[in-house]
Design an enzyme around this catalytic site. Structure first.
Site, PDB file in Angstrom:
ATOM      1  N   LEU A  40       8.818  -2.258   9.436  1.00 17.92           N
ATOM      2  CA  LEU A  40       9.569  -3.009   8.430  1.00 17.92           C
ATOM      3  C   LEU A  40       9.553  -2.323   7.075  1.00 17.92           C
ATOM      4  CD1 LEU A  40       8.352  -6.650   9.238  1.00 17.92           C
ATOM      5  CD2 LEU A  40      10.570  -5.628   9.805  1.00 17.92           C
ATOM      6  N   ASP A  82       1.218  -5.651  -9.104  1.00 17.54           N
ATOM      7  CA  ASP A  82       2.264  -4.817  -8.500  1.00 17.54           C
ATOM      8  C   ASP A  82       3.511  -5.645  -8.184  1.00 17.54           C
ATOM      9  OD1 ASP A  82       3.182  -2.326  -7.770  1.00 17.54           O
ATOM     10  OD2 ASP A  82       2.385  -2.404  -5.737  1.00 17.54           O
ATOM     11  N   LYS A 107       0.521  -5.969   8.852  1.00 17.18           N
ATOM     12  CA  LYS A 107       0.197  -4.833   7.989  1.00 17.18           C
ATOM     13  C   LYS A 107      -1.023  -4.116   8.549  1.00 17.18           C
ATOM     14  CE  LYS A 107       0.507  -4.790   3.507  1.00 17.18           C
ATOM     15  NZ  LYS A 107       0.290  -4.995   2.056  1.00 17.18           N
ATOM     16  N   GLY A 140       3.780  -0.491   2.461  1.00 23.85           N
ATOM     17  CA  GLY A 140       3.202  -0.959   1.209  1.00 23.85           C
ATOM     18  C   GLY A 140       2.240   0.068   0.673  1.00 23.85           C
ATOM     19  N   GLY A 141       1.593  -0.269  -0.435  1.00 24.64           N
ATOM     20  CA  GLY A 141       0.661   0.665  -1.047  1.00 24.64           C
ATOM     21  C   GLY A 141      -0.568   0.923  -0.205  1.00 24.64           C
ATOM     22  N   PHE A 142      -0.872   0.011   0.743  1.00 25.93           N
ATOM     23  CA  PHE A 142      -2.089   0.151   1.535  1.00 25.93           C
ATOM     24  C   PHE A 142      -1.818   0.326   3.017  1.00 25.93           C
ATOM     25  CE2 PHE A 142      -3.690  -1.291  -2.413  1.00 25.93           C
ATOM     26  CZ  PHE A 142      -4.999  -0.871  -2.491  1.00 25.93           C
ATOM     27  N   GLY A 143      -0.570   0.614   3.382  1.00 19.98           N
ATOM     28  CA  GLY A 143      -0.299   0.872   4.782  1.00 19.98           C
ATOM     29  C   GLY A 143       1.045   0.331   5.239  1.00 19.98           C
ATOM     30  N   PRO A 144       1.466   0.713   6.461  1.00 23.63           N
ATOM     31  CA  PRO A 144       2.763   0.289   6.989  1.00 23.63           C
ATOM     32  C   PRO A 144       2.734  -1.164   7.474  1.00 23.63           C
ATOM     33  CG  PRO A 144       1.589   1.587   8.616  1.00 23.63           C
ATOM     34  CD  PRO A 144       0.756   1.618   7.363  1.00 23.63           C
ATOM     35  N   VAL A 145       3.927  -1.772   7.490  1.00 22.03           N
ATOM     36  CA  VAL A 145       4.085  -3.151   7.960  1.00 22.03           C
ATOM     37  C   VAL A 145       5.042  -3.141   9.149  1.00 22.03           C
ATOM     38  CG1 VAL A 145       4.769  -5.496   7.371  1.00 22.03           C
ATOM     39  CG2 VAL A 145       3.732  -4.023   5.624  1.00 22.03           C
TER      40      VAL A 145
END
Length: 251
Positions: free
Chosen positions: A38, A157, A60, A41-46
Site C-alpha cells: 500500500l 509527522d 505495517k 512509512g518512515g518505519f517500514g512498508p505497509v
C-alpha cells in the site's frame, strides 16, 4: 490464530487488542507480496492483508534496523497507542512480535492516503465540501492528541501521506512512529529533529524546540496543499512558485 492482550498499562482499564502470529500475517499478505504493498512509512512498508475471517487490514512491517525493541518494550508502546481512541485517528487492531519481526495491524482505509488524491496520483476529485470535511477532521484529531487524550501527544509527522481516508472520505491520522509523549507542565521538549522537511516548524528544525506548535505548523502546510492540490515543494515549477507557503505569502 490470535490471542488477546488485555490490559492497558497506562490507565489500568481493560482494553483488548489482538496478538497475531507471524504466519497468519504472512498468509494474509500473500507473503508480503509487492502487489499488496500500500505504501511505505518512515518505519517500514505497509501491506494490504486479508484475515481468515475475510476482514481487510493494513499491516505495517517495521524495518528491522529501525526497531531495536524487545517484546516487552514493543508491547508497552502498542498498549500506549491503543490507549488513544478517536474517530479521526487510525485504529490499531493488533500486533505481532515474533523473534526479530515487529508488525502492527491497522484498520484498512478504503480510499487510502490523502497524498494520492491531492498530488494527482488518483482519478478521484475532491469537491470543496469534502476538502473542508477532511481539513476539519484532521484538526479534530490533532485537538484530541494535544488537549483531550489521557496523555499529551505530539505527532511530529503530519503530512498528506499520513492522513488516511475511509469510504466516506473521513480522515484518520496515522503513523505514530515519531510521536512523542510528554508531561502537561512542560511547554516544549528539546530534542533532535525528526519529521519531514517542508512541513517542519522553524523553531523545531533549527533549535529542536518541540511543542504542539510543530504539529500546527505542519497542519497549516497540509491545508495549503489540500486547497491548492499540489505538494508543498515542487522544483519543476518557476522559482517563485516552488515552495508553496512562500508563494502563498507573496501572492
Amino acid at each position: 490464530m490470535k490471542r488477546p492482550v488485555t490490559k492497558d498499562i497506562l490507565s489500568g482499564n481493560l482494553h483488548t487488542i489482538s496478538y497475531f502470529d507471524f504466519q497468519s500475517l504472512t498468509k494474509a499478505t500473500k507473503n508480503f507480496h509487492q502487489n499488496n504493498l500500500l505504501g511505505r512509512g518512515g518505519f517500514g512498508p505497509v501491506f494490504l492483508g486479508k484475515l481468515e475471517d475475510g476482514k481487510m487490514v493494513a499491516i505495517k512491517k517495521l524495518a528491522l534496523d529501525k526497531s531495536q525493541q524487545g517484546e516487552s518494550e514493543f508491547l508497552a508502546e502498542v498498549r500506549m497507542i491503543t490507549s488513544i481512541q478517536h474517530k479521526n485517528l487510525v485504529r490499531l487492531l493488533g500486533c505481532c512480535s515474533d523473534g526479530a519481526q515487529r508488525l502492527l495491524v491497522y484498520e484498512y482505509m478504503k480510499n487510502r492516503s490523502l497524498d494520492r488524491i491531492v498530488y494527482g496520483k488518483s482519478d478521484v476529485f475532491l469537491n470543496w465540501n469534502t476538502r473542508f470535511q477532511i481539513i476539519l477532521g484532521i484538526a479534530r484529531g490533532l485537538q484530541y492528541l494535544h488537549e483531550d487524550s489521557n496523555i499529551r501527544i505530539i505527532h511530529r509527522d503530519i503530512k498528506a501521506s499520513n492522513i488516511l481516508l475511509d469510504d466516506k472520505f473521513q480522515p484518520r491520522i496515522g503513523d505514530f512512529g515519531l510521536a512523542r509523549f510528554f508531561p502537561e507542565d512542560q511547554l516544549y521538549l528539546s530534542t533532535t529533529f525528526a519529521g519531514t522537511l517542508g512541513y517542519t516548524a522553524p523553531e523545531y528544525a533549527i533549535r529542536g524546540e518541540l511543542s504542539e506548535k510543530a504539529d500546527i505548523y505542519s497542519f497549516g502546510v497540509l491545508v495549503l496543499e489540500i486547497i491548492n492540490c499540489r505538494k508543498n515543494t515542487d522544483l519543476n515549477l518557476p522559482p517563485e512558485m516552488q515552495y508553496l507557503p512562500e508563494y502563498v505569502c507573496i501572492s
